[in-house]
Write a protein that holds these residues in place. Sequence first.
Motif, PDB file in Angstrom:
ATOM      1  N   SER A 100       0.840  -1.195   0.000  1.00 14.98           N
ATOM      2  CA  SER A 100       0.000   0.000   0.000  1.00 14.98           C
ATOM      3  C   SER A 100       0.877   1.248   0.000  1.00 14.98           C
ATOM      4  O   SER A 100       2.034   1.222   0.438  1.00 14.98           O
ATOM      5  N   GLN A 101       0.299   2.337  -0.468  1.00 16.50           N
ATOM      6  CA  GLN A 101       1.022   3.606  -0.462  1.00 16.50           C
ATOM      7  C   GLN A 101       1.322   4.032   0.970  1.00 16.50           C
ATOM      8  O   GLN A 101       2.385   4.585   1.253  1.00 16.50           O
ATOM      9  N   ASN A 102       0.409   3.731   1.891  1.00 17.91           N
ATOM     10  CA  ASN A 102       0.619   4.078   3.292  1.00 17.91           C
ATOM     11  C   ASN A 102       1.840   3.338   3.859  1.00 17.91           C
ATOM     12  O   ASN A 102       2.659   3.931   4.580  1.00 17.91           O
ATOM     13  N   TYR A 103       1.965   2.050   3.532  1.00 23.79           N
ATOM     14  CA  TYR A 103       3.117   1.260   3.997  1.00 23.79           C
ATOM     15  C   TYR A 103       4.417   1.846   3.427  1.00 23.79           C
ATOM     16  O   TYR A 103       5.407   2.011   4.142  1.00 23.79           O
ATOM     17  N   LEU A 104       4.405   2.206   2.157  1.00 28.83           N
ATOM     18  CA  LEU A 104       5.589   2.808   1.544  1.00 28.83           C
ATOM     19  C   LEU A 104       5.938   4.112   2.240  1.00 28.83           C
ATOM     20  O   LEU A 104       7.108   4.389   2.521  1.00 28.83           O
TER      21      LEU A 104
END
Length: 135
Positions: A100-104
Amino acid sequence: MAKAGAKSSVQFIRTPGGDDLAVMPRNEYDRLVALAAEAQEDTGASRIVRNSMRALREGREVVLPKAVADRLANGDNAVRVIREWRGMIQGELAVAVGISQNYLSEIETGRRKGPAELQKKFARALGVPVDLLID
């Protein structure tokens, strides 16, 4: 090297077995040995350049602009720096590596690290050797 027109002090002798021998003063011999050593060093430098060029072609090394290298040297997050240098937005890289973009974002801000396998995926997606991304 002997200068043009200079008389050579080398003598040539033929042995009974037919071999030609060169006899020269010690200082000329030492000079030739030094020149040979320099040539050997040049060969070593040439080998290093050839190996580096091969590594670049094979994608095992990458040439970074100075601004990128400076950011990495200053401790900026390597994934973020390389992603920005490659002109990718977070969403693109996240999709490319399957997170996910959040994890990145958490990885780029240092809140999370991510496993080694994920670092390998980042390296492939960004076109850099994995050791560039690992502290």
